[in-house]
Scaffold this active site. Structure first.
Site, PDB file in Angstrom:
ATOM      1  N   CYS A   1      19.016  44.392 -22.671  1.00 16.22           N
ATOM      2  CA  CYS A   1      19.417  43.477 -21.608  1.00 16.22           C
ATOM      3  C   CYS A   1      19.892  42.141 -22.194  1.00 16.22           C
ATOM      4  CB  CYS A   1      18.272  43.238 -20.641  1.00 16.22           C
ATOM      5  SG  CYS A   1      18.741  42.168 -19.278  1.00 16.22           S
TER       6      CYS A   1
ATOM      7  N   CYS B   1      19.092  46.169 -12.804  1.00 12.82           N
ATOM      8  CA  CYS B   1      19.329  44.849 -13.370  1.00 12.82           C
ATOM      9  C   CYS B   1      20.800  44.447 -13.233  1.00 12.82           C
ATOM     10  CB  CYS B   1      18.922  44.837 -14.833  1.00 12.82           C
ATOM     11  SG  CYS B   1      19.284  43.275 -15.646  1.00 12.82           S
TER      12      CYS B   1
ATOM     13  N   GLU C   1       0.844  -1.210   0.000  1.00  9.14           N
ATOM     14  CA  GLU C   1       0.000   0.000   0.000  1.00  9.14           C
ATOM     15  C   GLU C   1       0.873   1.253   0.000  1.00  9.14           C
ATOM     16  OE1 GLU C   1      -1.992   0.272   3.751  1.00  9.14           O
ATOM     17  OE2 GLU C   1      -2.042  -1.882   3.995  1.00  9.14           O
TER      18      GLU C   1
ATOM     19  N   TYR D   1      -7.065   1.018   6.819  1.00 12.38           N
ATOM     20  CA  TYR D   1      -6.031   0.073   6.400  1.00 12.38           C
ATOM     21  C   TYR D   1      -5.807  -1.114   7.335  1.00 12.38           C
ATOM     22  CZ  TYR D   1      -3.149   3.369   9.163  1.00 12.38           C
ATOM     23  OH  TYR D   1      -2.650   4.199  10.116  1.00 12.38           O
TER      24      TYR D   1
ATOM     25  N   LYS E   1      10.423   3.457   3.147  1.00 12.96           N
ATOM     26  CA  LYS E   1      10.258   4.908   3.012  1.00 12.96           C
ATOM     27  C   LYS E   1      10.895   5.440   1.735  1.00 12.96           C
ATOM     28  CE  LYS E   1       8.584   6.355   7.153  1.00 12.96           C
ATOM     29  NZ  LYS E   1       9.469   7.194   7.927  1.00 12.96           N
TER      30      LYS E   1
ATOM     31  N   CYS F   1      22.227  44.352 -17.030  1.00 12.30           N
ATOM     32  CA  CYS F   1      22.332  45.493 -17.942  1.00 12.30           C
ATOM     33  C   CYS F   1      22.232  46.834 -17.228  1.00 12.30           C
ATOM     34  CB  CYS F   1      21.275  45.396 -19.039  1.00 12.30           C
ATOM     35  SG  CYS F   1      19.601  45.737 -18.461  1.00 12.30           S
TER      36      CYS F   1
ATOM     37  N   CYS G   1      13.115  43.671 -15.145  1.00 10.92           N
ATOM     38  CA  CYS G   1      14.132  44.546 -15.711  1.00 10.92           C
ATOM     39  C   CYS G   1      13.482  45.294 -16.873  1.00 10.92           C
ATOM     40  CB  CYS G   1      15.309  43.717 -16.210  1.00 10.92           C
ATOM     41  SG  CYS G   1      16.347  44.597 -17.392  1.00 10.92           S
TER      42      CYS G   1
ATOM     43  N   LYS H   1       2.047   4.547   1.851  1.00  9.40           N
ATOM     44  CA  LYS H   1       2.052   4.961   3.255  1.00  9.40           C
ATOM     45  C   LYS H   1       1.587   6.415   3.329  1.00  9.40           C
ATOM     46  CE  LYS H   1       4.727   4.798   7.492  1.00  9.40           C
ATOM     47  NZ  LYS H   1       4.367   6.118   7.994  1.00  9.40           N
TER      48      LYS H   1
ATOM     49  N   ASP I   1       0.576  10.018   4.635  1.00 10.51           N
ATOM     50  CA  ASP I   1       1.222  10.908   5.589  1.00 10.51           C
ATOM     51  C   ASP I   1       0.180  11.776   6.281  1.00 10.51           C
ATOM     52  OD1 ASP I   1       3.282  11.964   6.981  1.00 10.51           O
ATOM     53  OD2 ASP I   1       4.047  13.215   5.348  1.00 10.51           O
TER      54      ASP I   1
HETATM   55  O1  JCF Z   1      -0.625   4.592   5.559  1.00 11.93           O
HETATM   56  C1  JCF Z   1      -0.198   4.452   6.673  1.00 11.93           C
HETATM   57  N1  JCF Z   1       0.360   5.471   7.276  1.00 11.93           N
HETATM   58  C2  JCF Z   1      -0.281   3.118   7.362  1.00 11.93           C
HETATM   59  C3  JCF Z   1       0.073   2.961   8.686  1.00 11.93           C
HETATM   60  C4  JCF Z   1      -0.775   2.039   6.627  1.00 11.93           C
HETATM   61  C5  JCF Z   1      -0.888   0.799   7.235  1.00 11.93           C
HETATM   62  O2  JCF Z   1      -1.341  -0.228   6.553  1.00 11.93           O
HETATM   63  C6  JCF Z   1      -0.535   0.616   8.590  1.00 11.93           C
HETATM   64  C7  JCF Z   1      -0.043   1.723   9.315  1.00 11.93           C
HETATM   65  C8  JCF Z   1       0.297   1.515  10.653  1.00 11.93           C
HETATM   66  C9  JCF Z   1       0.150   0.254  11.193  1.00 11.93           C
HETATM   67  N2  JCF Z   1      -0.662  -0.604   9.167  1.00 11.93           N
HETATM   68  C10 JCF Z   1      -0.330  -0.784  10.424  1.00 11.93           C
HETATM   69  C11 JCF Z   1      -0.457  -2.108  10.987  1.00 11.93           C
END
Ligand code: JCF
Length: 691
Positions: free
Chosen positions: A431, A407, A111, A223, A312, A410, A425, A113, A115
């Site tokens: 120029c 400038c 998947e 998730y 990451k 020039c 300018c 991740k 933020d």
């Molecule tokens: O997208 C996420 N930040 C994310 C965090 C996705 C996951 O499937 C996660 C998680 C944190 C713990 N799954 C677990 C078990």
């Protein structure tokens, strides 16, 4: 129907419609119908507050504010995850997973991740009863009223059979589009501007007044299932996510089942390339062993699951020192401050320059030379300074950034027009920086695509005054080019003569560029606000370059995607004497030393069928003598509004414009019942459209 039954019916219907609208992108009814039922529900709740159900959509707008959040315990802790950063660690992870299963190729659920912020949502018999932050994993904060305002979180689960008890985990986040809209509005109205979508989501979710949260564009993806009772769950991670989706919970669409380390690697790379186009921030991938049986057998270390890892992405933001700021002059004279940085590895590349955009941006950031700054490089976008680490500022060793008044190239005055972000300018022709950038744009790949004219050669041509305009490029002889002295570049190359071999190549490239699709030629001219796509629109809608040069404002405005700003820049460009001279030199033919560019017209879009033109799709016929204009002028005016003008009347004719002493077309129109418009009405109607 009893009040209670009607009430229940309203709540269920509205919740079902909301899921279709927010999660499935497939509205079941027009907005007005939703609003109508919603108002009926509001009235019922107002008249009899005892009716109000826990899953009523009226909770979406936020209830009463609290003074502090109540602490709540998670029955199953919210986990964090181990993380890895490179290919080697990925293979180590896959090896561990494989070894646990006698060395088989492991199936994973991969998947993005997200933020944002992890939350737990508890549904009892399908009704959302509690929302909580992760907190320290064991104890979080009760934010039920806030999560109820998030439109993509169902207040009641979908379907006939739902779990008796479900603790589902997921991420609350703010989509980039919503974040940008919010900040734009905040800048305009002086509200709170957020640093990034994650901060925006965190700040929004921890509001004591849920009505504030309700106004923030938050969303949610599920998730993980922390606990589930009274429901048969499938036995893979992926199938469980699909089950959650069927219950009405939003699940990220980029989840995939992949095999082995190579599958994980491919997923990672694919997602990294999709990253810039996603409408939400991700900081990597989450990789889970797909089999729940294996997950359960592997279990957890003290802190994290053994069967999952976060792989990451390289960080898009890093800190480094701002060494200096220089000022670059662009092709339109815009003066851009450029940050010179201590080189830093960020977003997958080493960065030593970043744009500071303009004077306002410097003010907004309150940045000074010598500061430690945050450099952001996302995808292939130009690196930017996204913030200053004031914590690390040494007041004695920083100095103000002074925006120049003249400038740097020039010496002409730099001016900033009212309402414009850029300072420019005013040197124009004198120029060298503007000419240099103009040439680099002219020869670039999407423009004339003349190979070999790099910045070092162009710099030398301008420096030696061998070209004073883009048209002069075509007048260069092999001797002119061969005798160019190339200054030492910053790449360590020594000064040297260009030489005959390169000169011949350049001359050949120039000659080969003469015949060019009209859109490229238009783009190459460097008209402000005319990028490749606008240039294409123009080329498709004007038969010849000459027609474009003489275009009227309303003709331009009738084209798709051309707004007033671009239209005015186009008119200004073709009204400028110098530009007309350069164009005429570019198009001149005749002797050996004419540039002789040949813009090749594109297939025309059928007579101005611009969808948004007021008369698009309508066919007119003109008959008789008009007294206020001649026939071709009338035809042009109609066409400029998107109409087709035909010479004969048929059933398809929308109307006949009728002047003095009309002929047979008039009678034909009468026979067919086609609308007839007389000259005075016609003139009035045109005036309404400003033509
Ligand atoms: O997208 C996420 N930040 C994310 C965090 C996705 C996951 O499937 C996660 C998680 C944190 C713990 N799954 C677990 C078990």
């Amino acid at each position: 129907m009893s009040d209670i039954k009607r009430y229940r019916d309203l709540v269920d219907t509205l919740n079902r419609w909301a899921v279709a609208y927010y999660n499935d992108d497939a509205p079941l009814v027009p907005d007005a119908e939703y609003d109508r039922l919603y108002r009926e529900l509001e009235v019922m709740e107002h008249n009899d507050p005892t009716l109000v159900a826990q899953d009523s959509p009226t909770h979406r707008v936020g209830g009463t504010a609290v003074t502090a959040f109540e602490s709540v315990e998670h029955s199953v802790p919210l986990m964090s995850m181990g993380d890895i950063f490179n290919d080697e660690e990925l293979h180590d992870f896959d090896r561990r997973m494989s070894e646990f299963q006698e060395g088989i190729q492991v199936e994973y659920c991969a998947e993005p991740k997200l933020d944002g912020l992890a939350v737990s949502l508890i549904y009892e018999n399908g009704v959302l009863v509690r929302g909580a932050t992760r907190g320290d994993g064991k104890v979080g904060e009760n934010i039920t009223a806030n999560v109820k305002t998030i439109k993509s979180i169902p207040l009641r689960l979908n379907g006939e059979t739902v779990p008796e008890y479900l603790d589902v985990r997921g991420e609350v986040f703010m989509p980039r589009s919503g974040f940008e809209r919010w900040n734009e509005n905040a800048r305009l109205k002086g509200g709170k501007v957020f640093a990034n979508p994650r901060n925006a989501a965190a700040g929004s979710l921890r509001q004591l007044d849920p009505a504030v949260t309700a106004r923030r564009p938050l969303t949610f993806n599920a998730y993980y299932i922390g606990e589930c009772r009274g429901y048969d769950l499938p036995d893979t991670q992926y199938a469980r996510l699909q089950a959650l989706k069927k219950l009405g919970l939003p699940v990220n669409p980029n989840v995939k089942v992949v095999n082995g380390a190579s599958g994980l690697d491919e997923f990672y790379k694919d997602l990294l390339s999709k990253r810039p186009a996603l409408d939400y921030d991700i900081d990597g991938t989450v990789l889970k062993v797909n089999s729940i049986k294996v997950q359960e057998a592997m279990g957890f270390t003290a802190k994290v699951p053994r069967w999952a890892i976060a792989y990451k992405f390289p960080p898009e933001e890093m800190m480094t020192k701002l060494l200096d700021v220089t000022f670059q002059v662009g092709r339109t004279g815009a003066v851009t401050p450029v940050a010179r940085l201590k080189p830093v590895y960020v977003g997958g590349a080493t960065v030593s320059n970043a744009t500071l955009h303009n004077e306002d941006e410097i003010k907004r950031l309150r940045v000074k030379i010598g500061d430690i700054v945050v450099v952001r490089r996302a995808g292939d976008v130009i690196p930017q300074i996204s913030g200053v680490v004031l914590e690390k500022r040494d007041a004695n060793s920083v100095k103000d950034i002074v925006f120049p008044q003249f400038c740097p190239e020039c010496g002409s005055k730099i001016e900033r027009l009212e309402g414009e972000a850029a300072a420019r300018c005013t040197g124009g022709l004198v120029c060298p920086a503007q000419l240099r950038e103009e040439i680099l744009h002219f020869v670039s790949r999407d423009a004339m695509d003349i190979e070999g004219f790099g910045s070092r050669i162009v710099e030398a041509l301008v420096g030696a005054k061998k070209v004073k305009s883009i048209a002069d490029l075509y007048l260069l002889t092999v001797e002119d080019l061969a005798s160019l002295v190339l200054d030492p570049g910053n790449d360590g190359k020594k000064a040297r003569l260009l030489g005959v071999v390169t000169a011949k190549k350049l001359r050949k490239a120039l000659d080969a560029s003469r015949s060019v699709p009209m859109n490229r030629f238009i783009y190459a001219l460097g008209i402000r606000e005319v990028g490749t796509s606008t240039a294409l629109t123009l080329a498709k809608n004007f038969k010849t370059f000459d027609d474009l040069m003489h275009a009227k404002l309303n003709q331009l405005l009738n084209l798709p995607d051309i707004g007033i700003v671009a239209a005015e820049h186009i008119l200004d460009f073709f009204a400028e004497k110098h530009n007309l001279e350069v164009i005429s030199a570019l198009l001149a033919k005749g002797d050996l030393f004419s540039a002789g560019i040949e813009p090749v017209p594109l297939p025309q879009i059928a007579e101005q069928q611009a969808e948004n033109a007021p008369l698009a799709g309508k066919t007119y016929v003109i008959t008789g003598t008009l007294s206020s204009m001649d026939r071709s002028a009338a035809k042009e005016k109609l066409q400029s509004l998107g109409a087709k003008v035909s010479g004969s009347v048929s059933k398809k004719t929308y109307a006949v414009i009728c002047g003095e002493a009309p002929g047979s077309k008039f009678t034909k129109a009468q026979e067919l019942g086609v609308k007839i418009i007389y000259e005075d009405e016609f003139v009035k109607a045109l005036a309404k459209f400003g033509v």
